[in-house]
Design a protein around this motif. Sequence first.
Motif, PDB file in Angstrom:
ATOM      1  N   ASN A   1      44.622  35.481  13.319  1.00 29.19           N
ATOM      2  CA  ASN A   1      44.446  35.327  12.216  1.00 29.19           C
ATOM      3  C   ASN A   1      45.176  35.001  11.610  1.00 29.19           C
ATOM      4  OD1 ASN A   1      41.953  34.471  13.151  1.00 29.19           O
ATOM      5  ND2 ASN A   1      40.522  36.594  12.241  1.00 29.19           N
ATOM      6  N   GLN A   2      45.966  36.039  10.927  1.00 23.91           N
ATOM      7  CA  GLN A   2      46.779  36.350  10.334  1.00 23.91           C
ATOM      8  C   GLN A   2      48.206  35.162  10.329  1.00 23.91           C
ATOM      9  OE1 GLN A   2      49.657  39.055   7.690  1.00 23.91           O
ATOM     10  NE2 GLN A   2      49.183  40.004   9.353  1.00 23.91           N
ATOM     11  N   VAL A   3      48.385  35.720  11.596  1.00 22.00           N
ATOM     12  CA  VAL A   3      49.773  34.456  12.590  1.00 22.00           C
ATOM     13  C   VAL A   3      49.210  33.133  12.101  1.00 22.00           C
ATOM     14  CG1 VAL A   3      51.077  33.487  14.340  1.00 22.00           C
ATOM     15  CG2 VAL A   3      50.899  35.650  14.249  1.00 22.00           C
ATOM     16  N   ALA A   4      48.127  32.479  12.303  1.00 16.30           N
ATOM     17  CA  ALA A   4      47.494  30.989  11.975  1.00 16.30           C
ATOM     18  C   ALA A   4      47.715  30.763  10.608  1.00 16.30           C
ATOM     19  CB  ALA A   4      46.463  31.234  12.590  1.00 16.30           C
ATOM     20  N   ALA A   5      47.541  31.479   9.587  1.00 22.95           N
ATOM     21  CA  ALA A   5      47.658  31.700   8.463  1.00 22.95           C
ATOM     22  C   ALA A   5      48.617  31.098   8.222  1.00 22.95           C
ATOM     23  CB  ALA A   5      47.402  33.047   7.613  1.00 22.95           C
ATOM     24  N   MET A   6      49.762  32.462   8.247  1.00 20.49           N
ATOM     25  CA  MET A   6      50.891  31.862   8.210  1.00 20.49           C
ATOM     26  C   MET A   6      51.799  30.190   8.387  1.00 20.49           C
ATOM     27  SD  MET A   6      53.530  35.338   8.255  1.00 20.49           S
ATOM     28  CE  MET A   6      53.504  37.017   7.559  1.00 20.49           C
ATOM     29  N   ILE A   7      51.191  30.082   9.732  1.00 23.32           N
ATOM     30  CA  ILE A   7      52.212  28.958  10.356  1.00 23.32           C
ATOM     31  C   ILE A   7      51.579  28.119   9.784  1.00 23.32           C
ATOM     32  CG2 ILE A   7      51.416  27.085  12.553  1.00 23.32           C
ATOM     33  CD1 ILE A   7      51.785  30.192  14.160  1.00 23.32           C
ATOM     34  N   GLN A   8      49.932  27.815   9.276  1.00 19.97           N
ATOM     35  CA  GLN A   8      49.338  26.746   8.070  1.00 19.97           C
ATOM     36  C   GLN A   8      49.789  26.750   6.469  1.00 19.97           C
ATOM     37  OE1 GLN A   8      46.915  24.855   8.786  1.00 19.97           O
ATOM     38  NE2 GLN A   8      47.388  25.603  11.255  1.00 19.97           N
ATOM     39  N   LEU A   9      50.830  27.969   6.325  1.00 21.12           N
ATOM     40  CA  LEU A   9      51.093  27.601   4.947  1.00 21.12           C
ATOM     41  C   LEU A   9      51.967  26.883   5.240  1.00 21.12           C
ATOM     42  CD1 LEU A   9      51.446  28.657   2.316  1.00 21.12           C
ATOM     43  CD2 LEU A   9      52.021  31.533   3.418  1.00 21.12           C
ATOM     44  N   LEU A  10      52.988  27.261   6.446  1.00 21.76           N
ATOM     45  CA  LEU A  10      54.250  26.661   6.480  1.00 21.76           C
ATOM     46  C   LEU A  10      54.305  25.645   6.213  1.00 21.76           C
ATOM     47  CD1 LEU A  10      56.161  28.763   9.021  1.00 21.76           C
ATOM     48  CD2 LEU A  10      56.199  29.271   7.109  1.00 21.76           C
ATOM     49  N   VAL A  11      53.274  24.685   7.379  1.00 28.07           N
ATOM     50  CA  VAL A  11      52.701  23.301   7.438  1.00 28.07           C
ATOM     51  C   VAL A  11      52.630  22.612   6.230  1.00 28.07           C
ATOM     52  CG1 VAL A  11      51.267  21.828   8.440  1.00 28.07           C
ATOM     53  CG2 VAL A  11      52.594  23.887  10.280  1.00 28.07           C
ATOM     54  N   ARG A  12      51.669  23.827   5.384  1.00 29.94           N
ATOM     55  CA  ARG A  12      51.585  22.986   4.217  1.00 29.94           C
ATOM     56  C   ARG A  12      52.543  22.780   3.423  1.00 29.94           C
ATOM     57  NH1 ARG A  12      50.997  21.385  -0.406  1.00 29.94           N
ATOM     58  NH2 ARG A  12      49.594  21.868  -1.907  1.00 29.94           N
ATOM     59  N   PHE A  13      53.950  23.179   3.540  1.00 33.15           N
ATOM     60  CA  PHE A  13      54.662  23.329   2.312  1.00 33.15           C
ATOM     61  C   PHE A  13      56.325  22.359   3.255  1.00 33.15           C
ATOM     62  CE2 PHE A  13      52.947  26.503   0.141  1.00 33.15           C
ATOM     63  CZ  PHE A  13      52.373  26.072  -1.181  1.00 33.15           C
ATOM     64  N   ASN A  14      55.878  21.971   5.052  1.00 30.63           N
ATOM     65  CA  ASN A  14      57.227  21.437   5.434  1.00 30.63           C
ATOM     66  C   ASN A  14      57.981  22.654   5.821  1.00 30.63           C
ATOM     67  OD1 ASN A  14      57.874  19.699   6.774  1.00 30.63           O
ATOM     68  ND2 ASN A  14      59.176  18.119   5.648  1.00 30.63           N
ATOM     69  N   TRP A  15      57.789  23.622   5.206  1.00 30.88           N
ATOM     70  CA  TRP A  15      59.196  25.049   6.152  1.00 30.88           C
ATOM     71  C   TRP A  15      59.352  24.701   7.283  1.00 30.88           C
ATOM     72  CZ3 TRP A  15      56.205  27.891   1.924  1.00 30.88           C
ATOM     73  CH2 TRP A  15      56.910  28.057   0.591  1.00 30.88           C
ATOM     74  N   THR A  16      60.228  23.762   8.298  1.00 37.00           N
ATOM     75  CA  THR A  16      59.864  24.234   9.134  1.00 37.00           C
ATOM     76  C   THR A  16      61.054  24.124  10.466  1.00 37.00           C
ATOM     77  OG1 THR A  16      61.753  21.303   9.806  1.00 37.00           O
ATOM     78  CG2 THR A  16      59.222  21.532   9.806  1.00 37.00           C
ATOM     79  N   TRP A  17      61.912  25.221   9.435  1.00 40.64           N
ATOM     80  CA  TRP A  17      63.374  25.841   9.826  1.00 40.64           C
ATOM     81  C   TRP A  17      63.030  27.039   8.773  1.00 40.64           C
ATOM     82  CZ3 TRP A  17      66.615  25.414  13.661  1.00 40.64           C
ATOM     83  CH2 TRP A  17      67.876  25.750  13.673  1.00 40.64           C
ATOM     84  N   VAL A  18      63.206  27.803   9.745  1.00 38.00           N
ATOM     85  CA  VAL A  18      62.451  29.821   9.153  1.00 38.00           C
ATOM     86  C   VAL A  18      63.341  30.347   9.816  1.00 38.00           C
ATOM     87  CG1 VAL A  18      60.852  28.664   8.432  1.00 38.00           C
ATOM     88  CG2 VAL A  18      60.166  29.526  10.477  1.00 38.00           C
ATOM     89  N   ALA A  19      63.417  31.133   9.763  1.00 31.43           N
ATOM     90  CA  ALA A  19      63.924  32.919  10.317  1.00 31.43           C
ATOM     91  C   ALA A  19      62.411  33.744  10.178  1.00 31.43           C
ATOM     92  CB  ALA A  19      65.001  33.659   9.913  1.00 31.43           C
ATOM     93  N   VAL A  20      62.598  35.096  11.814  1.00 33.58           N
ATOM     94  CA  VAL A  20      61.284  35.759  10.991  1.00 33.58           C
ATOM     95  C   VAL A  20      62.211  37.109  11.161  1.00 33.58           C
ATOM     96  CG1 VAL A  20      59.098  36.247  12.731  1.00 33.58           C
ATOM     97  CG2 VAL A  20      59.897  33.962  12.285  1.00 33.58           C
ATOM     98  N   LEU A  21      61.629  37.943  10.537  1.00 30.33           N
ATOM     99  CA  LEU A  21      61.960  38.896  10.811  1.00 30.33           C
ATOM    100  C   LEU A  21      60.320  39.999  11.197  1.00 30.33           C
ATOM    101  CD1 LEU A  21      63.796  39.542   7.643  1.00 30.33           C
ATOM    102  CD2 LEU A  21      64.639  39.008  10.072  1.00 30.33           C
ATOM    103  N   SER A  22      60.633  41.339  12.257  1.00 31.55           N
ATOM    104  CA  SER A  22      60.149  42.736  12.177  1.00 31.55           C
ATOM    105  C   SER A  22      60.237  43.606  12.125  1.00 31.55           C
ATOM    106  CB  SER A  22      59.048  41.556  13.771  1.00 31.55           C
ATOM    107  OG  SER A  22      60.190  42.547  14.415  1.00 31.55           O
ATOM    108  N   SER A  23      58.745  44.550  11.462  1.00 34.12           N
ATOM    109  CA  SER A  23      59.638  46.124  11.622  1.00 34.12           C
ATOM    110  C   SER A  23      59.444  46.301  13.069  1.00 34.12           C
ATOM    111  CB  SER A  23      58.132  46.607  10.943  1.00 34.12           C
ATOM    112  OG  SER A  23      56.873  46.543  11.426  1.00 34.12           O
ATOM    113  N   ASP A  24      60.173  47.717  13.680  1.00 33.69           N
ATOM    114  CA  ASP A  24      60.256  47.992  15.181  1.00 33.69           C
ATOM    115  C   ASP A  24      59.288  48.879  15.927  1.00 33.69           C
ATOM    116  OD1 ASP A  24      61.049  48.017  17.257  1.00 33.69           O
ATOM    117  OD2 ASP A  24      62.354  49.375  16.524  1.00 33.69           O
TER     118      ASP A  24
END
Length: 846
Positions: free
Chosen positions: A200-223
């Motif tokens: 659900n958290q991933v879905a929320a992030m994707i919806q947030l990116l779509v809402r503001f039309n941010w289509t060119w993004v980077a993703v960082l994660s902890s190891d």
Amino acid sequence: MDVFGAVFLSLGWLTLHLANGALDYISQGQGLQLQGDFILAGLFPLHYEPGSTSSLPALADCNRGKANQHGYHLMQAMRFAVEEINNSTGPQSLLPGVKLGYQMYDGCSKSAAVLAAVDLLEHWGPLISGTQRDTEANFTHSDQRGVALIGPDSSSKTLTPAVLLGSYLIPQISYESSNEKLSNKFIYPSFFRTIPSDKNQVAAMIQLLVRFNWTWVAVLSSDNAYGLDGMQSLATQAPDSGICVAYQGIIPAYSDDKKQNMRDIVQNLLKTKVNTIVVFSSKEEFGYLVPFIIEEKMTDKVWIGSEDWSVSSFISSIPGIQSIGTVLGVSIKYSNISGFQEFEAKVLEDAMDQDVSNVNTNSDNDCLQSTDVYSLARMDFPLEKHDVTSSANVYKATYALAHALHQVLGCDLGACQRRRVYPWELLTWLKQVQFTFQNTSVYFDANGDPPTGYDIVCWIWRGPNWSVREVGSFSPNPISLTINADLIEWHNSGESSQVPQSICSPPCPSGHRKLLTGQHTCCFDCLPCPAATFLNLSDPTTCQQCLSEEWAPPSSVQCLKRTVLLLAWDDPLAIALLFFLASCLLMTSSSAVILLLNLNTPVAKSAGGRTCLLMLAALTAAAMSSLCHFGQPSPLACILKQLLFMFSFTVCLACITVRSLQVVCIFKFASKLPPAYDKWAKKNGPEITIFLVSATLLVISVLRVALDPPKPSQDLDFYHDSIVLECSNTLSPGSAIELGYVALLSILCFSFSYMGKDLPANYNEAKSITFSLMVYMISWMSFFTLYLISRGPFTIAAYVFAILFSVLAFFWGYFLPKIYIIVLKPEMNTTAHFQNCIQMYTMSQK
């Protein structure tokens, strides 16, 4: 560390158990214990993980680590919930006559979490292995077997304990482990959680990116499992929403030799020129990276934070973090616990009054609290919003277990039964638990996940003061995102209030296709779609061809229906031509009647006698052929319209040609004519000639129609936006032969007529026929010129006009003067007048 790690640590536990006897779980727990009829185990990070000096797996002393404010509040939330349940001061009396106990563990590390799970299993070991006989007599107040575990606080610490406890169906409810893998009931059959799944958290992030039309993004994660699985899930699902992940970076666990790795991550972010960065990380790992971001002056970015750090003061307190840009985050929905703050205040008061040196660590005490817990209480940690939200998850987990016990013990009937409860019994009822907390229903779905969503938050800075503002919410069932963009304070708000952009290429104008310039679908050039093609939004890289009956101008996003070109019956131009046709038919028919009534007069005989009637019939048929050009073409109309006109006009021309030949021969070549001419003239030669000339054309036309019959057709090539309804083979070789034949006959007609230009006036039709032929040729030349450059109703009307005008030209030139004499000049329609004209011509020739 999943199944194999669990097996490894289980073997280690067995070795330890055989070597030293039973585990001292009281001291290993480094927490507090409350005896009761049923024990709930709690696993909380009371300290941060201390640094290890060994490269081998080892359990470091949690007390060596820094005290963890967040873990302390979580542990107190469980104590508060148990106290409410035991004192029946909560929303309802759940366990009358039964006392809940707890055993707390300090889960500062993965090893500590595994040890806590092994410790819990060790209590049930004799029953599980069959070395202890299970009877109701064995159930005593001192039988301190934990029936369930609440915790731990992260996915990486949860994966192995969940496998161990699931093997024996011991319920486990985590309050902060959100990894999507934990929803797999085949591997983790007894795992539940009160925090939403990362799915659900991933879905929320994707919806947030779509809402503001941010289509060119980077993703960082902890190891760790939390960050790596979250990043992988987001990178997999993002392209389905038109989002391109330009860069994926893994934040390593901090150490001196990892500093260059941290700088490389920041440099890679700068090289990709992204303006929006999603950070799916635990707060500790991201906190190690932030100083390097500030060091490289990486400002004016939009940061999308996962729930673990988006509302954490641990991150916001890093010096200089205000400069990194706008921070938006996904946060667990805020829930307050009534009376919890007062409970912690009472704990602090008791801790201040407690003499640590007098604490009795005998396990017979009802409440055994380690000196470490008192030390934590004396630190007087502030209770922040993030702490309250996670504490509410612990509170709900405790009450969920209490509700399950309520059902197992049959407490609905009054006092609860006093009997042993096995973990697997509790598990069955836990799946069916449903209760209300702050007007919200609490239950678990088939995967053990709660049906809750998230809040969307934004960081707000007022000078050095930091706060979190709720700007929206996300719901997973169905997926929906609600955002009030006016509440967001963008980092560029000093210049404009526009949403920052994060795109690789600007959107293409309407009707332009994308020409990809790399491996990412977000990077492209824009090319306009050519005419007769359109851009289908389902495939923005290809211009699709329109159907044959459709058209499209350049740069179109849809095809349009072509205009159908025909001369409709109700068209004003068609109505005018029909009146014109009616006039022609009236003139030819009335003339035929006049000539028929005066057939034996000199004028009628000089015009050809009965041949005149044939000519008028032919002209009438030629005029009638124009009806085949109105309306939608039909197979019969396509066959008749050219054949009927050509044949009728040929009959007319043949009659005039033979008539002109006869007159010329009589007046100019009478003495020179061979005897054959007399036979030809006396034995129906003219009629036979007219028949043969006309029949020849008829044979040509019939062969043309038989070999390649004209049919209704659509001309799709002449106009790009229209369909011309016409007959096929309009300019076929057969049609060319017909035209050539008629042209030759017209030349002969003109020649014979011209040769008689000096004959008596009553027999001299040269001027009239020349005029008629000139009008005929000019009208048809004009029509063919127009036909080559234009099609449509006007061209068809010109075709009809050429037919009718040709008919009128011959009528006016040949018949009108004769009708004029018959009707208006009867004195000229006498034998004497004609003989006088012949005598005058004879005298002039001498």
